[in-house]
Design a protein around this motif. Structure first.
Motif, short mmCIF file in Angstrom:
data_model
loop_
_atom_site.label_atom_id
_atom_site.label_comp_id
_atom_site.label_asym_id
_atom_site.label_seq_id
_atom_site.Cartn_x
_atom_site.Cartn_y
_atom_site.Cartn_z
N ALA A 1 1.50 7.06 -0.09
CA ALA A 1 0.75 6.00 0.59
C ALA A 1 1.54 4.71 0.58
O ALA A 1 2.39 4.47 -0.29
CB ALA A 1 -0.60 5.79 -0.08
N VAL A 2 1.26 3.86 1.56
CA VAL A 2 1.82 2.51 1.62
C VAL A 2 0.68 1.53 1.41
O VAL A 2 -0.36 1.62 2.07
CB VAL A 2 2.48 2.23 2.99
CG1 VAL A 2 2.87 0.76 3.09
CG2 VAL A 2 3.70 3.12 3.19
N LEU A 3 0.85 0.60 0.48
CA LEU A 3 -0.14 -0.45 0.25
C LEU A 3 0.37 -1.73 0.88
O LEU A 3 1.49 -2.15 0.62
CB LEU A 3 -0.38 -0.65 -1.25
CG LEU A 3 -1.48 -1.65 -1.62
CD1 LEU A 3 -2.83 -1.18 -1.10
CD2 LEU A 3 -1.54 -1.84 -3.14
N TYR B 1 8.68 -2.02 7.31
CA TYR B 1 9.01 -0.83 8.09
C TYR B 1 9.62 0.26 7.21
O TYR B 1 9.31 1.45 7.37
CB TYR B 1 9.98 -1.18 9.22
CG TYR B 1 10.54 0.06 9.88
CD1 TYR B 1 9.75 0.84 10.71
CD2 TYR B 1 11.84 0.48 9.60
CE1 TYR B 1 10.24 2.00 11.28
CE2 TYR B 1 12.33 1.64 10.15
CZ TYR B 1 11.54 2.39 10.99
OH TYR B 1 12.03 3.54 11.53
N ALA B 2 10.49 -0.12 6.29
CA ALA B 2 11.13 0.87 5.42
C ALA B 2 10.10 1.62 4.59
O ALA B 2 10.25 2.82 4.33
CB ALA B 2 12.15 0.19 4.52
N ALA B 3 9.04 0.92 4.18
CA ALA B 3 7.98 1.57 3.41
C ALA B 3 7.25 2.60 4.26
O ALA B 3 6.97 3.72 3.82
CB ALA B 3 7.00 0.53 2.88
N TYR B 4 6.94 2.23 5.51
CA TYR B 4 6.27 3.18 6.41
C TYR B 4 7.18 4.38 6.72
O TYR B 4 6.71 5.52 6.80
CB TYR B 4 5.89 2.49 7.72
CG TYR B 4 4.83 1.42 7.58
CD1 TYR B 4 3.59 1.71 7.00
CD2 TYR B 4 5.07 0.13 8.03
CE1 TYR B 4 2.62 0.72 6.88
CE2 TYR B 4 4.10 -0.86 7.91
CZ TYR B 4 2.87 -0.55 7.33
OH TYR B 4 1.92 -1.53 7.21
N LEU B 5 8.45 4.12 6.88
CA LEU B 5 9.40 5.20 7.15
C LEU B 5 9.44 6.18 5.98
O LEU B 5 9.50 7.40 6.17
CB LEU B 5 10.79 4.62 7.41
CG LEU B 5 11.87 5.60 7.87
CD1 LEU B 5 11.50 6.22 9.20
CD2 LEU B 5 13.22 4.88 7.98
N GLU B 6 9.39 5.64 4.77
CA GLU B 6 9.39 6.48 3.58
C GLU B 6 8.14 7.36 3.54
O GLU B 6 8.19 8.53 3.16
CB GLU B 6 9.47 5.61 2.32
CG GLU B 6 9.59 6.38 1.02
CD GLU B 6 10.99 6.96 0.80
OE1 GLU B 6 11.19 7.58 -0.25
OE2 GLU B 6 11.87 6.77 1.66
N LEU C 1 3.66 5.59 -4.69
CA LEU C 1 3.25 4.59 -3.71
C LEU C 1 4.45 3.78 -3.24
O LEU C 1 5.42 3.59 -3.96
CB LEU C 1 2.21 3.65 -4.32
CG LEU C 1 0.97 4.31 -4.94
CD1 LEU C 1 0.06 3.25 -5.54
CD2 LEU C 1 0.22 5.14 -3.89
N CYS C 2 4.35 3.26 -2.00
CA CYS C 2 5.38 2.42 -1.42
C CYS C 2 4.81 1.04 -1.12
O CYS C 2 3.65 0.92 -0.71
CB CYS C 2 5.92 3.02 -0.12
SG CYS C 2 6.89 4.52 -0.33
#
Length: 261
Positions: free
Chosen positions: A180-182, A167-172, A140-141
């Motif tokens: 997934a991004v929480l 943004y970095a989490a979504y990019l990952e 998870l990010c």
């Protein structure tokens, strides 16, 4: 707004260095406020380079009630509380969730928004991850220092990666670096509404942990806390708060209401 414009807004904090005041009491007519500008629609930098968002408008409206001018200090999210504790800023506005752990270090204003957390996944994984439970133990990010990061680590204790900005989490996620991004639901919804190829991402329709958000001030400044709460109450009574809320959340709230029927 296209993907590149979203990227520009969400990356603003990463591209600019932290700005610190030599003293949080440098001018009596100024209110030095810390924020982390990659958390749209709460606080972010638009395509014109202007700091905008719900927290920005609300804080400036509060300052106006107090006869003060806001001076914004941008820095990483996990640096905001330390900046207050060392007197570099008077307060912080960065969609802080009220938690008992944070209360030990700082004071919260009266709450101004109730937010729930949701997961964003790749659309191709909809069948693979039909609900939150299916993501247990998966990579998870989340954003460093956030409640989302704490919750992600509860779900995947040994498999959560944190980043300085959303943004970095979504990019990952897009690059396949996590499953997934929480994040807070309004932030996820803003992302989904502005990304260039929305069909590539999907929000799991299961909201968890609806919690209050608030502005934060140092524990040693009870006077400022009282003034902020008084101004916030005035804004709620005269309609200004509702106007700011509708400006940034009306569309998302209408969508959520429709989904609940």
């Amino acid at each position: 707004m296209g993907y590149s414009m979203f990227k520009q807004a969400m990356c603003a904090a990463a591209m600019c260095s932290a700005v610190f005041a030599t003293s949080a009491a440098s001018a009596e007519d100024k209110l030095l406020v810390g924020t982390e500008s990659s958390y749209a629609p709460f606080e972010f930098t638009n395509q014109d380079g202007k700091l905008v968002g719900f927290d920005i408008d609300l804080t400036e409206a509060i300052a106006k009630e107090l006869g003060l001018e806001v001076e914004w200090m941008q820095m990483p999210f996990d640096g905001l509380i330390p900046a207050m504790l060392t007197g570099q800023v008077d307060m912080a506005a960065a969609s802080f969730t009220i938690t008992e752990e944070r209360k030990k270090r700082i004071n919260f204003s009266d709450p101004y928004y109730i937010s729930g957390l949701t997961f964003v996944i790749r659309a191709a994984d909809k069948a693979k991850y039909p609900d939150n439970k299916s993501l247990a133990g998966k990579k998870l990010c989340a954003q460093l220092g956030s409640v989302s990061a704490m919750k992600a680590k509860e779900i995947s204790p040994d498999n959560t990666v944190t980043f300085n900005d959303a943004y970095a989490a979504y990019l990952e996620l897009h690059s396949g670096g996590c499953e997934a991004v929480l994040n807070d639901r309004p932030v996820n919804q803003y992302y989904l509404s502005t990304v260039k190829n929305p069909e590539q991402t999907y929000e799991i329709d299961e909201v968890m942990d609806a919690e209050d958000m608030a502005l934060v001030v140092p524990k040693n400044n009870e006077e400022l806390l009282k003034k902020v709460n008084s101004a916030l109450a005035t804004l709620k009574s005269n309609g200004t708060f509702q106007a700011i809320h509708d400006k940034w959340f009306k569309a998302a709230d209408s969508q959520a209401a429709a989904e609940a029927k």
